[in-house]
Design a protein around this motif. Structure first.
Motif: not given
Ligand code: HEC
Ligand code: HEC
Ligand code: HEC
Ligand code: HEC
Length: 412
Positions: A182, A185, A189, A251, A255, A262, A266, A268, A271, A292-293, A319, A323, A383-384
């Motif tokens: 975590n 990133c 972020h 982010e 998150f 989560h 979980f 970063c 996922c 993750p999708l 999701v 969104q 979604a976060h």
């Molecule tokens: C439980 C799963 C999960 C975790 C853990 C998670 N994310 Fe995500 N994240 C998502 C989902 C779901 C989306 C939306 C994806 C989509 O729209 O297809 C997303 C989107 C994003 C995006 C935008 C990506 C895009 O293509 O638009 C970024 C940047 C991102 N996350 C960074 C992070 C960071 C940094 C962390 C840790 C601090 C983190 N994520 C933790 C599930 C997670």
């Protein structure tokens, strides 16, 4: 004996509750002024071919959405600032140097390289925070690649190392309790600002608790936190005179913030970095950062334990629903803020009101836009942590309504 046993039991229980499951994988902190030079991705190509190849794959995420076209109200909300001139969506790490070189937003100082290249990260680590004040072009000449192995591992790939020193300060005593995957990133972020005098990249929190949006806003609003003695502002809207805060891409704060479903389960990487098994059984992380999708295996083996249509909606539906809801609310509040901006600008233009009379409305408008922007610029679009996003948009909406009422009372 009995007493110490129950004490021991209580301690074990306390530890089990307090220590997150991932405490075993903390991050290292970069050593500064140690004379190291950056090893670049190509240096690791032979030793870590799968990480290297998948790192290159970030070029596949190549689309830019023009936000100013998609959200017309942005030109009003960001008026007087670079984001009203040029504002495209983020894309893969592969493009980050190209994108900063191409942006229409002004970027006079080296601090704009903070999240773009380990060549600059290392310059700060070796030379100190004076490096943030260098000319942008002076640093450009030294840049050889974008976000790379060094950014997350220093020169020891495989071990997570926080190489951005401001991010070490941003977590304070909580540093070791957060999973390295975590923190890696979170280095970029996050919500940052440039300290007005030193121009150093700085974070408005120093623990997990103080990264709540309301605590960060209180920090920005308290002039004693800044070398200028004034509440912090990124820019002033030229027509309304509101001293604005531009939120960046929180982010990590979103998150890891209150309400996240989560954050304790979980990281970063879980996922966004798919696990891949080589023929010899070695498991590595894909360094192609995807949604993750797009990770069918993760969905089938992990997420579907709960997101399977009976306990929870299927992941994709969940999701999409979150969104859509957050996007609609963000646009609604964005338009309300644009209306407020026009009304306030009209009142200012009459020249009938003193700064003192306008102070309350300006403060409410500043605070409202901060909460709205906290959600608008967060890249997961709800979604976060939809609870936090909803909460911020609710605050933005009610502060905006208060500003409109205060303005009506003044101009009635
Ligand atoms: C439980 C799963 C999960 C975790 C853990 C998670 N994310 Fe995500 N994240 C998502 C989902 C779901 C989306 C939306 C994806 C989509 O729209 O297809 C997303 C989107 C994003 C995006 C935008 C990506 C895009 O293509 O638009 C970024 C940047 C991102 N996350 C960074 C992070 C960071 C940094 C962390 C840790 C601090 C983190 N994520 C933790 C599930 C997670
Ligand atoms: C050194 C800074 C830095 C670090 C560390 C970093 N990122 Fe990024 N990330 C960026 C920047 C800058 C962009 C935007 C690049 C562009 O648009 O040119 C970005 C873009 C992204 C995108 C694409 C977003 C989109 O809308 O398509 C994803 C996904 C992402 N990062 C996920 C992560 C994850 C997951 C981690 C940790 C494993 C991480 N990043 C670590 C700086 C960083
Ligand atoms: C944006 C951050 C980031 C960048 C850039 C990055 N890594 Fe990683 N790397 C990670 C994370 C996160 C993990 C998973 C660590 C964990 O969960 O403990 C990881 C894991 C690894 C591992 C351990 C094995 C595995 O795959 O899980 C190796 C080796 C590695 N990275 C090498 C590299 C190399 C080589 C590069 C450059 C080509 C690189 N990394 C670039 C974040 C990064
Ligand atoms: C142990 C059960 C469980 C597992 C496993 C699980 N989730 Fe969840 N997830 C939940 C629950 C419960 C919610 C909250 C549902 C709600 O609010 O309607 C949720 C909500 C979400 C949300 C919406 C978050 C928000 O704040 O609205 C996303 C995105 C998400 N999960 C992604 C994932 C991904 C990706 C995985 C697999 C890596 C996963 N989940 C695995 C139980 C789980």
């Amino acid at each position: 004996m009995k007493k110490s046993l129950s004490l021991l039991l209580a301690l074990v229980l306390l530890l089990a509750l307090a220590v997150p499951a991932y405490a075993a994988d903390p991050a290292r902190k970069v050593e500064t002024k140690s004379g190291v030079t950056v090893m670049h991705a190509a240096d690791w190509k032979e030793e870590f071919p799968s990480q290297y190849e998948t790192w290159l794959q970030n070029s596949e995420n190549d689309e830019i959405v023009d936000y100013l076209e998609e959200y017309p109200y942005l030109r009003t909300l960001y008026e007087g600032y670079g984001f009203a001139i040029d504002y495209g969506s983020a894309r893969g790490h592969y493009y980050d140097v190209e994108d900063i070189e191409a942006t229409g937003r002004p970027h006079p100082l080296a601090n704009c390289w903070t999240c773009k290249t380990p060549d600059f990260t290392n310059m700060v680590n070796e030379e100190g925070i004076e490096a943030y004040k260098k000319d942008w072009t002076e640093v450009q000449a030294e840049v050889t690649e974008g976000i790379s192995c060094y950014s997350c591992h220093a020169n020891t790939p495989g071990e997570i190392t926080v190489t951005h020193t401001y991010w070490i300060d941003a977590l304070g005593d909580d540093f070791d309790s957060v999973a390295g995957a975590n923190l890696a990133c979170g280095q970029c972020h996050n919500e940052y600002y440039f300290e007005p005098e030193t121009k150093a990249t700085t974070i408005a929190h120093n623990s997990l608790e103080s990264m709540a949006p309301e605590t960060m806003l209180a920090f920005f609003n308290d002039g004693s936190n800044f070398s200028t003695g004034e509440p912090f502002a990124d820019w002033t809207n030229p027509r309304t005179g509101v001293r604005m805060i531009k939120v960046q891409h929180p982010e990590f704060e979103t998150f890891m913030g209150a309400g996240s479903q989560h954050a304790g389960t979980f990281t970063c990487a879980d996922c966004h970095m798919a696990k891949q098994t080589a023929e010899d059984g070695t498991v590595t992380h894909s360094h192609y950062l995807t949604s993750p999708l797009d990770n069918e295996e993760l969905i089938a083996n992990t997420c579907s334990l709960c997101h399977n249509g009976s306990l929870q909606p299927e992941l994709k539906d969940q999701v999409a629903a979150v969104q859509a809801e957050i996007e609609e609310l963000t646009n609604a509040v964005g338009n309300q803020l644009a209306d407020l901006t026009e009304k306030l600008a009209a009142a200012v233009e009459t020249g009938e009101y003193t700064d003192e009379q306008l102070a309350e409305v300006r403060q409410l408008a500043r605070d409202a836009q901060f909460y709205w922007d906290f959600v608008f610029v967060e890249n997961a679009e709800g979604a976060h942590n939809s609870a936090l996003s909803r909460d911020c948009l609710g605050k933005a909406e009610s502060l905006c309504a208060d500003a409109v009422s205060a303005l009506e009372a003044l101009t009635a």
